[in-house]
Design a protein around this motif. Structure first.
Motif, mmCIF file in Angstrom:
data_model
loop_
_atom_site.group_PDB
_atom_site.id
_atom_site.type_symbol
_atom_site.label_atom_id
_atom_site.label_comp_id
_atom_site.label_asym_id
_atom_site.label_seq_id
_atom_site.Cartn_x
_atom_site.Cartn_y
_atom_site.Cartn_z
ATOM 1 N N VAL A 18 -69.914 34.816 110.788
ATOM 2 C CA VAL A 18 -70.372 34.826 109.390
ATOM 3 C C VAL A 18 -70.116 36.191 108.760
ATOM 4 N N VAL A 19 -70.442 37.259 109.478
ATOM 5 C CA VAL A 19 -70.223 38.613 108.944
ATOM 6 C C VAL A 19 -68.744 38.847 108.668
ATOM 7 N N LEU A 20 -67.879 38.450 109.595
ATOM 8 C CA LEU A 20 -66.438 38.651 109.388
ATOM 9 C C LEU A 20 -65.882 37.739 108.302
ATOM 10 N N THR A 21 -66.511 36.599 108.083
ATOM 11 C CA THR A 21 -66.122 35.754 106.951
ATOM 12 C C THR A 21 -66.464 36.442 105.639
ATOM 13 N N LEU A 22 -67.633 37.074 105.581
ATOM 14 C CA LEU A 22 -68.003 37.835 104.384
ATOM 15 C C LEU A 22 -67.057 39.017 104.170
ATOM 16 N N VAL A 23 -66.630 39.646 105.259
ATOM 17 C CA VAL A 23 -65.647 40.736 105.150
ATOM 18 C C VAL A 23 -64.346 40.196 104.560
ATOM 19 N N THR A 24 -63.972 38.996 104.957
ATOM 20 C CA THR A 24 -62.738 38.386 104.464
ATOM 21 C C THR A 24 -62.793 38.141 102.962
ATOM 22 N N PHE A 25 -63.937 37.659 102.474
ATOM 23 C CA PHE A 25 -64.052 37.336 101.049
ATOM 24 C C PHE A 25 -64.640 38.517 100.280
ATOM 25 N N SER A 26 -63.903 39.611 100.302
ATOM 26 C CA SER A 26 -64.322 40.833 99.631
ATOM 27 C C SER A 26 -63.931 40.776 98.158
ATOM 28 N N VAL A 27 -64.001 41.908 97.520
ATOM 29 C CA VAL A 27 -63.564 42.039 96.126
ATOM 30 C C VAL A 27 -62.164 41.443 96.019
ATOM 31 N N PRO A 28 -61.852 40.663 95.045
ATOM 32 C CA PRO A 28 -62.586 40.264 93.849
ATOM 33 C C PRO A 28 -63.398 38.987 93.992
ATOM 34 N N PHE A 29 -63.446 38.361 95.177
ATOM 35 C CA PHE A 29 -64.258 37.155 95.355
ATOM 36 C C PHE A 29 -65.748 37.469 95.235
ATOM 37 N N ILE A 30 -66.217 38.431 96.021
ATOM 38 C CA ILE A 30 -67.626 38.837 96.006
ATOM 39 C C ILE A 30 -67.655 40.322 95.637
ATOM 40 N N LYS A 31 -68.006 40.619 94.403
ATOM 41 C CA LYS A 31 -67.873 41.978 93.872
ATOM 42 C C LYS A 31 -68.681 43.051 94.603
ATOM 43 N N PRO A 32 -69.883 42.770 95.106
ATOM 44 C CA PRO A 32 -70.600 43.841 95.813
ATOM 45 C C PRO A 32 -70.014 44.190 97.184
ATOM 46 N N PHE A 33 -69.106 43.355 97.698
ATOM 47 C CA PHE A 33 -68.511 43.604 99.005
ATOM 48 C C PHE A 33 -67.134 44.236 98.833
ATOM 49 N N TYR A 34 -67.058 45.525 99.094
ATOM 50 C CA TYR A 34 -65.800 46.260 98.944
ATOM 51 C C TYR A 34 -65.652 47.265 100.083
ATOM 52 N N PHE A 35 -64.403 47.690 100.297
ATOM 53 C CA PHE A 35 -64.111 48.660 101.338
ATOM 54 C C PHE A 35 -64.159 50.098 100.824
ATOM 55 N N LEU A 36 -63.732 50.298 99.579
ATOM 56 C CA LEU A 36 -63.633 51.649 99.035
ATOM 57 C C LEU A 36 -63.964 51.632 97.554
ATOM 58 N N HIS A 37 -64.672 52.658 97.116
ATOM 59 C CA HIS A 37 -64.949 52.859 95.691
ATOM 60 C C HIS A 37 -64.334 54.185 95.297
#
Length: 191
Positions: A18-37
């Motif tokens: 589940v955690v790695l699935t959330l990692v997969t659906f990062s920005v722009p799918f899920i905006k609060p989940f990003y690798f770099l700002h």
């Protein structure tokens, strides 16, 4: 009915998936989940599939392996495909434990198919995490060199958590399988 240790291992493996699935659906799918700002253009967040601006919330088209030269190395970004692979393998390996948990026969864990799938998921996740660190640290340093502020996002830590869970599960399954085989041999030879 509790069949040790397959239920806790199922929970850990499913959680990693589940955690790695959330990692997969990062920005722009899920905006609060990003690798770099980064502070570029008033603030921008980067994920696997694109980027989103802080100012107006607009996002790039969803594209795997997008280009953001010169800060982000495109080939490293494309290698983030290892995260969805690891997520799929982790979820699939957790499904292989369901018959073991539902069986009345004790001692079925570790199931050989589970050992193989969880080990492949772990290898994929470890490799993906190493590439993730390389990708986003290079980008971080390049943004700083260009005079912009940049910081790592929550997905780096989520990827670490998923990878750590899979490493624990794979080591547990592999060591259990080896111990079980060694125990059977000693049983056969002594009796």
């Amino acid at each position: 009915m509790y069949h040790e240790p397959s239920i806790p291992i199922f929970i850990l493996t499913f959680s990693a998936g589940v955690v790695l699935t959330l990692v997969t659906f990062s920005v722009p799918f899920i905006k609060p989940f990003y690798f770099l700002h980064s502070s570029v253009a008033g603030g921008i967040t980067y994920g696997i599939w694109g980027w989103c601006l802080d100012v107006n919330g607009s996002c790039s088209p969803k594209q795997f392996g997008y280009r953001e030269d010169p800060e982000i190395v495109p080939i490293l970004l494309k290698l983030h495909v290892l995260f969805p692979i690891a997520a799929g393998l982790a979820l699939l390996s957790s499904v292989t434990l369901i018959p073991v948990m539902c069986s009345s026969a004790r001692g079925l864990y570790p199931f050989p198919l589970f050992v193989i799938l969880s080990t492949l998921a772990c290898i994929s996740s470890l490799t993906g995490f190493a590439i993730c660190i390389a990708t986003w640290l290079i980008a971080l340093h390049r943004f700083h060199a260009d005079g912009f502020e940049a910081s790592l996002g929550p997905l780096v830590w989520m990827a670490l958590a998923g990878t750590a869970l899979l490493l624990f599960v794979a080591l547990n399954a592999g060591c259990s399988m080896m111990w079980k085989r060694g125990h059977r041999r000693s049983f056969i030879y002594t009796y």
